[in-house]
Write an enzyme that holds these catalytic residues in place. Structure first.
Site, PDB file in Angstrom:
ATOM      1  N   LYS A   1     -14.785  19.124  46.723  1.00  0.00           N
ATOM      2  CA  LYS A   1     -15.906  19.808  47.366  1.00  0.00           C
ATOM      3  C   LYS A   1     -15.715  19.867  48.878  1.00  0.00           C
ATOM      4  O   LYS A   1     -15.809  20.927  49.503  1.00  0.00           O
ATOM      5  CB  LYS A   1     -17.214  19.099  47.017  1.00  0.00           C
ATOM      6  CG  LYS A   1     -18.444  19.836  47.560  1.00  0.00           C
ATOM      7  CD  LYS A   1     -19.717  19.126  47.164  1.00  0.00           C
ATOM      8  CE  LYS A   1     -20.176  19.535  45.788  1.00  0.00           C
ATOM      9  NZ  LYS A   1     -20.109  18.544  44.761  1.00  0.00           N
TER      10      LYS A   1
ATOM     11  N   ARG B   1     -23.911  15.226  48.473  1.00  0.00           N
ATOM     12  CA  ARG B   1     -23.303  15.557  47.185  1.00  0.00           C
ATOM     13  C   ARG B   1     -21.968  14.837  47.028  1.00  0.00           C
ATOM     14  O   ARG B   1     -21.238  14.633  47.995  1.00  0.00           O
ATOM     15  CB  ARG B   1     -23.079  17.062  47.061  1.00  0.00           C
ATOM     16  CG  ARG B   1     -24.344  17.903  46.933  1.00  0.00           C
ATOM     17  CD  ARG B   1     -23.970  19.365  46.706  1.00  0.00           C
ATOM     18  NE  ARG B   1     -25.110  20.202  46.369  1.00  0.00           N
ATOM     19  CZ  ARG B   1     -25.841  20.868  47.247  1.00  0.00           C
ATOM     20  NH1 ARG B   1     -25.553  20.795  48.541  1.00  0.00           N
ATOM     21  NH2 ARG B   1     -26.863  21.609  46.852  1.00  0.00           N
TER      22      ARG B   1
ATOM     23  N   GLY C   1     -21.316  17.408  36.742  1.00  0.00           N
ATOM     24  CA  GLY C   1     -22.471  16.692  36.225  1.00  0.00           C
ATOM     25  C   GLY C   1     -22.291  15.207  36.039  1.00  0.00           C
ATOM     26  O   GLY C   1     -23.215  14.509  35.615  1.00  0.00           O
TER      27      GLY C   1
ATOM     28  N   MET D   1     -21.456  12.870  38.437  1.00  0.00           N
ATOM     29  CA  MET D   1     -21.909  12.037  39.560  1.00  0.00           C
ATOM     30  C   MET D   1     -23.197  12.621  40.142  1.00  0.00           C
ATOM     31  O   MET D   1     -23.716  13.618  39.661  1.00  0.00           O
ATOM     32  CB  MET D   1     -20.806  11.909  40.598  1.00  0.00           C
ATOM     33  CG  MET D   1     -19.608  11.111  40.096  1.00  0.00           C
ATOM     34  SD  MET D   1     -18.304  10.909  41.319  1.00  0.00           S
ATOM     35  CE  MET D   1     -17.640  12.568  41.406  1.00  0.00           C
TER      36      MET D   1
ATOM     37  N   ARG E   1     -14.666  25.849  43.419  1.00  0.00           N
ATOM     38  CA  ARG E   1     -13.670  24.971  42.804  1.00  0.00           C
ATOM     39  C   ARG E   1     -12.948  25.738  41.701  1.00  0.00           C
ATOM     40  O   ARG E   1     -13.441  26.761  41.216  1.00  0.00           O
ATOM     41  CB  ARG E   1     -14.332  23.719  42.223  1.00  0.00           C
ATOM     42  CG  ARG E   1     -15.391  23.997  41.164  1.00  0.00           C
ATOM     43  CD  ARG E   1     -16.186  22.759  40.847  1.00  0.00           C
ATOM     44  NE  ARG E   1     -17.295  23.054  39.932  1.00  0.00           N
ATOM     45  CZ  ARG E   1     -18.283  22.213  39.636  1.00  0.00           C
ATOM     46  NH1 ARG E   1     -18.294  21.003  40.188  1.00  0.00           N
ATOM     47  NH2 ARG E   1     -19.237  22.551  38.810  1.00  0.00           N
TER      48      ARG E   1
ATOM     49  N   HIS F   1       1.088   7.283  10.831  1.00  0.00           N
ATOM     50  CA  HIS F   1       1.616   8.199   9.826  1.00  0.00           C
ATOM     51  C   HIS F   1       0.739   9.439   9.698  1.00  0.00           C
ATOM     52  O   HIS F   1       1.216  10.579   9.695  1.00  0.00           O
ATOM     53  CB  HIS F   1       1.726   7.477   8.475  1.00  0.00           C
ATOM     54  CG  HIS F   1       2.203   8.358   7.361  1.00  0.00           C
ATOM     55  ND1 HIS F   1       1.343   9.065   6.542  1.00  0.00           N
ATOM     56  CD2 HIS F   1       3.453   8.681   6.956  1.00  0.00           C
ATOM     57  CE1 HIS F   1       2.048   9.769   5.682  1.00  0.00           C
ATOM     58  NE2 HIS F   1       3.329   9.552   5.897  1.00  0.00           N
TER      59      HIS F   1
ATOM     60  N   ARG G   1      18.258  13.976   9.251  1.00  0.00           N
ATOM     61  CA  ARG G   1      18.248  12.511   9.235  1.00  0.00           C
ATOM     62  C   ARG G   1      18.357  12.036   7.795  1.00  0.00           C
ATOM     63  O   ARG G   1      17.531  12.390   6.953  1.00  0.00           O
ATOM     64  CB  ARG G   1      16.979  11.965   9.871  1.00  0.00           C
ATOM     65  CG  ARG G   1      16.964  10.435   9.956  1.00  0.00           C
ATOM     66  CD  ARG G   1      15.728   9.916  10.644  1.00  0.00           C
ATOM     67  NE  ARG G   1      14.549  10.023   9.802  1.00  0.00           N
ATOM     68  CZ  ARG G   1      13.306   9.693  10.208  1.00  0.00           C
ATOM     69  NH1 ARG G   1      13.126   9.267  11.442  1.00  0.00           N
ATOM     70  NH2 ARG G   1      12.284   9.815   9.391  1.00  0.00           N
TER      71      ARG G   1
ATOM     72  N   GLU H   1      16.783   4.182  18.277  1.00  0.00           N
ATOM     73  CA  GLU H   1      15.392   3.752  18.137  1.00  0.00           C
ATOM     74  C   GLU H   1      15.239   2.242  18.260  1.00  0.00           C
ATOM     75  O   GLU H   1      14.145   1.708  18.076  1.00  0.00           O
ATOM     76  CB  GLU H   1      14.823   4.245  16.802  1.00  0.00           C
ATOM     77  CG  GLU H   1      15.697   3.953  15.613  1.00  0.00           C
ATOM     78  CD  GLU H   1      15.353   4.782  14.393  1.00  0.00           C
ATOM     79  OE1 GLU H   1      14.158   4.990  14.128  1.00  0.00           O
ATOM     80  OE2 GLU H   1      16.300   5.238  13.709  1.00  0.00           O
TER      81      GLU H   1
ATOM     82  N   SER I   1      20.027  11.077  19.332  1.00  0.00           N
ATOM     83  CA  SER I   1      18.658  11.599  19.310  1.00  0.00           C
ATOM     84  C   SER I   1      17.734  10.396  19.439  1.00  0.00           C
ATOM     85  O   SER I   1      17.802   9.477  18.615  1.00  0.00           O
ATOM     86  CB  SER I   1      18.385  12.341  18.003  1.00  0.00           C
ATOM     87  OG  SER I   1      17.073  12.861  18.007  1.00  0.00           O
TER      88      SER I   1
ATOM     89  N   ASN J   1       9.201   7.154  19.122  1.00  0.00           N
ATOM     90  CA  ASN J   1       8.096   6.446  18.463  1.00  0.00           C
ATOM     91  C   ASN J   1       8.511   5.017  18.148  1.00  0.00           C
ATOM     92  O   ASN J   1       7.863   4.039  18.554  1.00  0.00           O
ATOM     93  CB  ASN J   1       7.700   7.146  17.152  1.00  0.00           C
ATOM     94  CG  ASN J   1       7.198   8.552  17.362  1.00  0.00           C
ATOM     95  OD1 ASN J   1       6.891   8.949  18.475  1.00  0.00           O
ATOM     96  ND2 ASN J   1       7.113   9.305  16.288  1.00  0.00           N
TER      97      ASN J   1
ATOM     98  N   CYS K   1      13.410  13.202  19.833  1.00  0.00           N
ATOM     99  CA  CYS K   1      12.704  13.732  18.670  1.00  0.00           C
ATOM    100  C   CYS K   1      11.449  12.945  18.328  1.00  0.00           C
ATOM    101  O   CYS K   1      10.865  13.146  17.264  1.00  0.00           O
ATOM    102  CB  CYS K   1      13.629  13.782  17.447  1.00  0.00           C
ATOM    103  SG  CYS K   1      14.176  12.170  16.887  1.00  0.00           S
TER     104      CYS K   1
ATOM    105  N   TYR L   1      17.930  18.695  24.675  1.00  0.00           N
ATOM    106  CA  TYR L   1      16.832  19.323  23.954  1.00  0.00           C
ATOM    107  C   TYR L   1      15.748  18.298  23.623  1.00  0.00           C
ATOM    108  O   TYR L   1      15.974  17.090  23.660  1.00  0.00           O
ATOM    109  CB  TYR L   1      17.322  19.987  22.664  1.00  0.00           C
ATOM    110  CG  TYR L   1      17.779  19.022  21.588  1.00  0.00           C
ATOM    111  CD1 TYR L   1      16.871  18.488  20.667  1.00  0.00           C
ATOM    112  CD2 TYR L   1      19.121  18.650  21.485  1.00  0.00           C
ATOM    113  CE1 TYR L   1      17.282  17.607  19.680  1.00  0.00           C
ATOM    114  CE2 TYR L   1      19.534  17.758  20.503  1.00  0.00           C
ATOM    115  CZ  TYR L   1      18.612  17.236  19.604  1.00  0.00           C
ATOM    116  OH  TYR L   1      19.015  16.360  18.636  1.00  0.00           O
TER     117      TYR L   1
END
Length: 881
Positions: A27, A96, A105, A107, A347, A463, A625, A753, A772, A776, A839, A859
């Protein structure tokens, strides 16, 4: 504090500009910029975010700030010819909030600061309007009492509503001076009854109290939650902007309004917004009175364009100036006082994903922004919403639960708790939402059959979450406050109990579930969307592949622009109808010959699977895989399934239970799986590579295309493990080549992994053609966190700043990110032709992609529905360099 804490803005002198958003908040920075542009802005000053952070840390304002505020107010007095703390010609101010990113909305703001019992009559004389002056005073008392004194806003609304009812007044703008005096006295009585301190009559005390309250509102519950949902750091703080009041509640030639320079729903180039005459501040958004549209509307009379065409044209010109200057659609707040327009804020406008794409392409075609700027205008996190059905915005809804938004889209269906029943009900043509505590690979058919998935456990890479994203199905996970009662087939949030067969609506984009059926609208891949994707492909360096193993996923991935498959998870192929039984026979066999007999039944299915994928991909790359999960995941769990398997296999249930016990593991994620299975039972992987290359041979003959599959060996720890498995598979491939009198081209690599594999990258790379990174599992094994269980406390860890973000959603750069960086560099040092891919689910997360783009990676591969987001984020990452 030694730093400058106050920055002034007016048409005569302005300290700041739009680039100072971190210090002044959005602001304050934009008010300064508009002042520099010569736009009509009420003069004022902004207190910096640094002062806010000091206040939050010390619970007091910086030593010099109150004096600096008095000096800045004195300048406003000279500028305006009014007096802030005098009894004549009162100068009134607003305070403000304004963070560096808009938090609408969340604050607090306070208007009309400076009014008191001593100068109210002077304000009457100043504007020759008693009703206006008293209305301004009652607004100040109400806002100040709520924001600063902490009294419930509804206590004051009750006073107004009672007065309306008693005196038969329909709108607050119709109160007479006598009625407003009565309301003011009632407000003061309310403060005496419910507050320990009175409403202050000293304007300086009012102003200092307001500044402290605005700073404190940075830490109110709604602001904290908003920042959490939108990944806004708590340490940014808010600026506080003090501004000379202009009065939209002065008369019927005055008013207040909010407008967007383009339609935020669809992106159309039109002034879109609402206004109220004889109103102030928050009245437009508060819903107290029904506002009128800014632009002409066939269905509504009294637009600003019709009532005050000159004012409308002036605002239209200002909107165009701001949009061209900021190169962004603007959200503007304005006040009209006696038909003079003042801007109180501009804004970047929040808008839907579709509007965002349309606006970016339109503004590029209009010459307002460049192609590169158009790409940067669209939020990569939101673009996925365009690819899924969505609930229509304006409809009543009852929230049942809010949890983790694992996979976007909208789904409406009947609750079913059992995957087998989900399949059967779907076959009858019913829309099913599968509700489980958690899902496993065995639930795959039920998941496919369902239109949406809800689980009470699990995180963003559980999963259910990963599979649902791959399928493009809406999914909400981690709804831990829900309780499923399997016996009476019900689910409860503590207040509402829903039974199996009841209809719910699931919003995977927001992580919200509603009772009943909501109306849905289909996705729309517009011309603008396709054009934006073209632009992205011009700038990105990373190739984008898909995690896919079915025809449906592959078709969808190619439709969204995938350049190949980076992860084909073969285990999912074994859970379908006819395949699961021979798979279970293979697992239960205790001899190599027995396993080979069972595998002979499976190979034809595998060949067909690969043929369908190769035919769709043509000569695009595919990384296959080999079987990864532990064997027990393919075996039945329930007594009925065990009994059925015993009958079909000609063994006793006791024997099957014995096998289950034998295969069970305390920690299967780190147990007998991946390459460990391949080395223990080489015939499994041999069958898979035979299926791959027979499919290659068949498709090459049918379609005259050259295929070069990439064979991935999972869960490797070191080079010895990889090379031994590679030797087994290479020998099998040579055997097939001799039989078919052909020579195949292929590469063989591994999924990194485990930290041990990352640390052994140099030696593994001497044997491997590609790496690769399965981020996870690499996140699990590096951080020692279970992705299925850690969701119970990860939000607390983010809250406590142990992690900046959930490490399963956005890659943890200091640990997992550094490991990928080190491993990929070491791998390429040993093998310059080594291909590197990512991956894990992080490959579809824009923040992770921004980081991964800085590494030497070829990639990334993600769920089909994340591909457009990955294409956009990869382009943005390259443009940000």
């Amino acid at each position: 504090m030694k730093n400058k804490l106050i920055f002034e803005f007016s048409k005569d002198h302005t300290d700041g500009n739009a680039s100072m958003v971190n210090l002044l908040g959005g602001k304050g920075a934009n008010l300064a910029e508009m002042s520099n542009l010569g736009i009509s802005v009420p003069p004022g000053f902004t207190i910096t975010t640094e002062a806010c952070n000091y206040f939050m840390e010390n619970n007091e304002l910086p030593d010099t700030l109150e004096t600096e505020i008095i000096n800045a107010v004195s300048k406003l007095e000279l500028y305006s010819g009014l007096s802030f703390d005098g009894k004549s010609n009162p100068l009134l101010l607003s305070v403000r909030s304004g963070g560096r990113i808009s938090m609408p909305g969340m604050m607090d703001s306070i208007l009309n600061i400076g009014l008191n019992d001593g100068n109210i009559n002077s304000l009457v004389e100043q504007f020759n309007d008693e009703r206006f002056a008293l209305d301004s005073y009652r607004r100040l008392i109400q806002m100040y009492s709520n924001v600063v004194l902490g009294l419930d806003y509804s206590r004051f609304e009750a006073v107004i509503e009672n007065k309306k009812r008693i005196d038969n007044v329909s709108s607050d703008k119709d109160f007479t001076p006598d009625q407003l005096n009565w309301i003011i006295d009632a407000y003061k009585n309310t403060i005496e009854r419910f507050s320990d301190v009175p409403f202050p009559q000293d304007p300086i005390e009012q102003l200092n109290g307001a500044v402290k309250a605005v700073f404190s509102s940075w830490l109110n519950t709604r602001a904290i939650n908003y920042r959490k949902f939108n990944n806004i750091p708590d340490e940014w703080g808010t600026g506080a902007t003090i501004q000379t009041m202009v009065f939209g509640n002065l008369n019927d030639d005055s008013g207040t309004g909010v407008l967007f320079t383009r339609n935020p729903s669809d992106g159309n180039k039109e002034l879109f917004g609402e206004y109220l005459l004889n109103a102030q501040g928050e009245d437009v958004v508060a819903g107290i009175r029904t506002p009128k549209p800014i632009s002409k509307d066939k269905t509504t009379q009294g637009s600003l364009q019709e009532k005050f065409p000159d004012i409308y044209n002036e605002i239209s010109d200002i909107a165009s100036t701001l949009e061209n200057h900021f190169k962004e659609v603007q959200d503007i707040e304005f006040t009209i006082q006696d038909q003079k327009v003042y801007l109180l804020q501009t804004r970047k406008a929040k808008r839907t994903a579709q509007a965002s794409v349309n606006i970016a392409i339109d503004m590029e075609s209009e010459g307002v922004v460049t192609k590169e700027e158009a790409v940067m205008m669209v939020d990569a996190d939101h673009i996925t919403n365009l690819l899924h059905p969505q609930f229509i915005e304006n409809q009543d809804r009852e929230l049942f639960i809010k949890a983790l938004n694992a996979s976007p889209g909208a789904a409406v269906g009947e609750i079913v708790f059992d995957t087998g029943k989900a399949e059967k009900e779907a076959e009858k043509g019913k829309k099913i939402i599968l509700v489980r505590d958690e899902t496993s690979p065995e639930d795959i058919n039920g998941m496919y059959s369902s239109v949406g998935i809800l689980t009470t456990r699990g995180g963003m890479t559980s999963h259910a979450a990963v599979v649902a994203r791959g399928m493009g199905k809406p999914c909400v996970v981690g709804a831990e406050s829900l309780a499923i009662n399997i016996e009476d087939k019900s689910i409860s949030n503590g207040d509402i109990i829903l039974k199996e067969g009841d209809v719910i609506s699931l919003d995977g984009s927001l992580g919200e579930v509603y009772t009943g059926a909501l109306a849905v609208e289909p996705p729309n891949m517009s011309e603008s969307f396709l054009k934006l994707m073209e632009y992205c492909d011009e700038y990105r360096k990373l190739s984008i592949r898909a995690n896919a193993e079915t025809e449906l996923d592959t078709i969808k991935a190619l439709e969204f622009g995938a350049e190949g498959i980076g992860l084909c998870r073969t285990e999912h192929m074994f859970f379908e109808g006819e395949r699961i039984m021979p798979m279970r026979e293979m697992i239960m066999s205790d001899t190599s010959n027995g396993r080979e007999r069972a595998l002979d039944k499976l190979i034809k299915f595998q060949i067909n699977d690969f043929e369908s994928l190769f035919s769709l991909l043509k000569e695009k790359p595919i990384t296959v895989r080999l079987l990864d999960p532990p064997m027990h995941e393919f075996l039945p769990k329930s007594d009925i399934e065990i009994s059925n398997l015993a009958k079909e296999s000609g063994v006793t249930t006791s024997y099957i239970l014995e096998i289950l016990l034998k295969l069970s593991e305390s920690n299967p994620m780190l147990g007998h799986r991946g390459v460990r299975l391949g080395l223990s039972y080489p015939e499994i992987y041999e069958m898979q590579v035979e299926a791959i290359f027979r499919a290659v041979h068949n498709i090459a003959k049918k379609e005259a295309i050259t295929l070069s599959p990439e064979i991935m060996i999972p869960l490797v720890m070191n080079a010895n493990e990889f090379s031994q498995m590679k030797d087994v598979l290479t020998a099998k491939i040579k055997e097939i080549e001799l039989e078919l009198n052909t020579e195949f081209t292929y590469t063989m690599g591994t999924m990194i992994e485990l930290p041990s594999a990352a640390l052994n990258s140099e030696s593994i790379a001497l044997e491997a053609d590609f790496f690769s990174y399965g981020t996870n599992d690499l996140t699990q094994t590096t951080l020692g966190l279970s992705r299925d269980d850690a969701s119970k406390f990860l939000s607390l860890y983010v809250e406590k700043k142990i992690f900046n973000k959930d490490p399963f959603v956005s890659i943890d750069q200091p640990s997992v990110g550094s490991l990928v960086d080190m491993s990929s560099r070491n791998g390429k040092k040993a093998n310059r032709s080594l291909k590197i891919g990512i991956c894990g689910e992080h490959a579809g997360d824009p923040n992770s992609i921004f980081y991964l783009n800085t590494l030497d990676i070829d990639y990334i591969s993600c769920s089909p529905y994340r591909i457009p987001a990955a294409r956009l984020a990869a382009a943005q990452a390259e443009l940000m360099k």
